[in-house]
Design a protein around this motif. Structure first.
Motif, short mmCIF file in Angstrom:
data_model
loop_
_atom_site.label_atom_id
_atom_site.label_comp_id
_atom_site.label_asym_id
_atom_site.label_seq_id
_atom_site.Cartn_x
_atom_site.Cartn_y
_atom_site.Cartn_z
N THR A 261 0.81 -1.22 0.00
CA THR A 261 0.00 0.00 0.00
C THR A 261 0.85 1.27 0.00
O THR A 261 0.32 2.37 -0.03
CB THR A 261 -0.93 0.02 1.23
OG1 THR A 261 -0.14 -0.04 2.41
CG2 THR A 261 -1.91 -1.15 1.19
N GLU A 262 2.19 1.11 0.02
CA GLU A 262 3.09 2.27 0.06
C GLU A 262 3.49 2.72 -1.34
O GLU A 262 3.65 1.90 -2.23
CB GLU A 262 4.37 1.93 0.84
CG GLU A 262 4.18 1.72 2.31
CD GLU A 262 5.54 1.52 2.97
OE1 GLU A 262 6.31 2.51 3.02
OE2 GLU A 262 5.81 0.40 3.41
N GLN A 263 3.69 4.04 -1.48
CA GLN A 263 4.29 4.60 -2.69
C GLN A 263 5.60 5.25 -2.27
O GLN A 263 5.61 6.10 -1.38
CB GLN A 263 3.36 5.59 -3.37
CG GLN A 263 2.17 4.91 -3.99
CD GLN A 263 1.55 5.73 -5.09
OE1 GLN A 263 1.83 6.91 -5.24
NE2 GLN A 263 0.72 5.10 -5.88
N ILE A 264 6.70 4.83 -2.92
CA ILE A 264 8.04 5.19 -2.48
C ILE A 264 8.82 5.76 -3.65
O ILE A 264 8.83 5.15 -4.74
CB ILE A 264 8.76 3.92 -1.96
CG1 ILE A 264 7.92 3.20 -0.92
CG2 ILE A 264 10.15 4.23 -1.45
CD1 ILE A 264 8.15 1.71 -0.85
N PRO A 265 9.53 6.90 -3.49
CA PRO A 265 10.44 7.35 -4.55
C PRO A 265 11.51 6.29 -4.76
O PRO A 265 12.06 5.74 -3.80
CB PRO A 265 11.04 8.63 -3.99
CG PRO A 265 10.11 9.07 -2.90
CD PRO A 265 9.50 7.81 -2.36
N PHE A 266 11.80 5.98 -6.01
CA PHE A 266 12.72 4.90 -6.34
C PHE A 266 13.78 5.40 -7.31
O PHE A 266 13.63 5.31 -8.52
CB PHE A 266 11.93 3.74 -6.95
CG PHE A 266 12.12 2.43 -6.25
CD1 PHE A 266 11.89 2.30 -4.90
CD2 PHE A 266 12.53 1.31 -6.95
CE1 PHE A 266 12.06 1.09 -4.25
CE2 PHE A 266 12.70 0.10 -6.32
CZ PHE A 266 12.47 -0.01 -4.97
N PRO A 267 14.90 5.94 -6.79
CA PRO A 267 15.97 6.45 -7.65
C PRO A 267 16.90 5.34 -8.13
O PRO A 267 16.80 4.19 -7.70
CB PRO A 267 16.71 7.41 -6.72
CG PRO A 267 16.56 6.78 -5.37
CD PRO A 267 15.18 6.16 -5.38
N SER A 268 17.82 5.71 -8.98
CA SER A 268 18.86 4.79 -9.44
C SER A 268 19.54 4.16 -8.23
O SER A 268 19.85 4.83 -7.25
CB SER A 268 19.88 5.58 -10.26
OG SER A 268 20.94 4.76 -10.65
N GLY A 269 19.71 2.85 -8.26
CA GLY A 269 20.32 2.12 -7.15
C GLY A 269 19.31 1.52 -6.19
O GLY A 269 19.68 0.70 -5.35
N ALA A 270 18.04 1.89 -6.31
CA ALA A 270 17.01 1.31 -5.43
C ALA A 270 16.67 -0.10 -5.90
O ALA A 270 16.71 -0.41 -7.09
CB ALA A 270 15.76 2.19 -5.42
N CYS A 271 16.33 -0.94 -4.93
CA CYS A 271 16.00 -2.33 -5.22
C CYS A 271 14.75 -2.71 -4.44
O CYS A 271 14.62 -2.37 -3.27
CB CYS A 271 17.18 -3.23 -4.82
SG CYS A 271 16.96 -4.96 -5.23
N GLY A 272 13.84 -3.39 -5.10
CA GLY A 272 12.63 -3.87 -4.45
C GLY A 272 12.49 -5.37 -4.59
O GLY A 272 12.92 -5.94 -5.59
N VAL A 273 11.89 -5.98 -3.58
CA VAL A 273 11.63 -7.42 -3.61
C VAL A 273 10.15 -7.62 -3.30
O VAL A 273 9.69 -7.25 -2.22
CB VAL A 273 12.51 -8.19 -2.60
CG1 VAL A 273 12.18 -9.68 -2.64
CG2 VAL A 273 13.98 -7.94 -2.86
N ALA A 274 9.43 -8.20 -4.25
CA ALA A 274 8.00 -8.45 -4.08
C ALA A 274 7.76 -9.96 -4.09
O ALA A 274 7.81 -10.60 -5.15
CB ALA A 274 7.20 -7.78 -5.19
N PRO A 275 7.55 -10.56 -2.91
CA PRO A 275 7.24 -11.99 -2.86
C PRO A 275 5.90 -12.28 -3.55
O PRO A 275 5.11 -11.37 -3.82
CB PRO A 275 7.15 -12.27 -1.35
CG PRO A 275 7.88 -11.14 -0.69
CD PRO A 275 7.65 -9.96 -1.58
N PRO A 276 5.61 -13.55 -3.82
CA PRO A 276 4.33 -13.89 -4.43
C PRO A 276 3.16 -13.28 -3.66
O PRO A 276 3.16 -13.27 -2.43
CB PRO A 276 4.29 -15.43 -4.35
CG PRO A 276 5.73 -15.83 -4.32
CD PRO A 276 6.43 -14.75 -3.55
N GLY A 277 2.21 -12.72 -4.40
CA GLY A 277 1.01 -12.17 -3.80
C GLY A 277 1.11 -10.73 -3.33
O GLY A 277 0.10 -10.13 -2.96
N VAL A 278 2.30 -10.12 -3.34
CA VAL A 278 2.46 -8.73 -2.89
C VAL A 278 2.26 -7.78 -4.07
O VAL A 278 2.98 -7.87 -5.07
CB VAL A 278 3.85 -8.50 -2.24
CG1 VAL A 278 4.06 -7.03 -1.94
CG2 VAL A 278 3.99 -9.33 -0.98
N PRO A 279 1.29 -6.85 -3.98
CA PRO A 279 1.08 -5.89 -5.06
C PRO A 279 2.29 -4.97 -5.21
O PRO A 279 2.82 -4.46 -4.23
CB PRO A 279 -0.15 -5.09 -4.61
CG PRO A 279 -0.79 -5.91 -3.54
CD PRO A 279 0.30 -6.69 -2.90
#
Length: 114
Positions: free
Chosen positions: A74-92
């Motif tokens: 449910t979060e919106q996050i600024p994502f600059p160069s170098g940012a990394c996200g991990v979304a497990p199964p089922g996570v929007p």
């Protein structure tokens, strides 16, 4: 059995059919690595990877250049160069490019998406 080398520039680029102004190259598929797949993405200004989930895959995405807005849960996050996200199964999750510059990213899926 030997290893595999791949040249990203030799992989065809295509428009993702479900997202806006998002182009991909499939770098590593299950044919080369049955444990994961890796894709090079290009998100144009005004483009969006709409919020979605994966039923069976974890998606790890890393911003190589540019800046996006990441939705994770449910979060919106600024994502600059170098940012990394991990979304497990089922996570929007999703990315939106509100800037005037193209965003490039790597997306890795375990198990492979393709």
């Amino acid at each position: 059995m030997g290893g595999t080398t791949l040249n990203t520039a030799e992989q065809p680029e295509y428009q993702h059919p479900k997202h806006k102004d998002y182009h991909l190259r499939d770098i590593v598929t299950a044919a080369a690595n049955p444990a994961m797949s890796m894709h090079l993405g290009r998100l144009e200004p005004g483009g969006e990877i709409f919020v979605h989930t994966h039923e069976a895959q974890s998606e790890t995405f890393y911003i190589l250049s540019g800046e996006a807005v990441c939705t994770m849960g449910t979060e919106q996050i600024p994502f600059p160069s170098g940012a990394c996200g991990v979304a497990p199964p089922g996570v929007p999750h999703g990315l939106r490019n509100d800037s005037r510059e193209t965003v490039t990213l790597l997306a890795l899926f375990t198990p492979p998406l393709k």
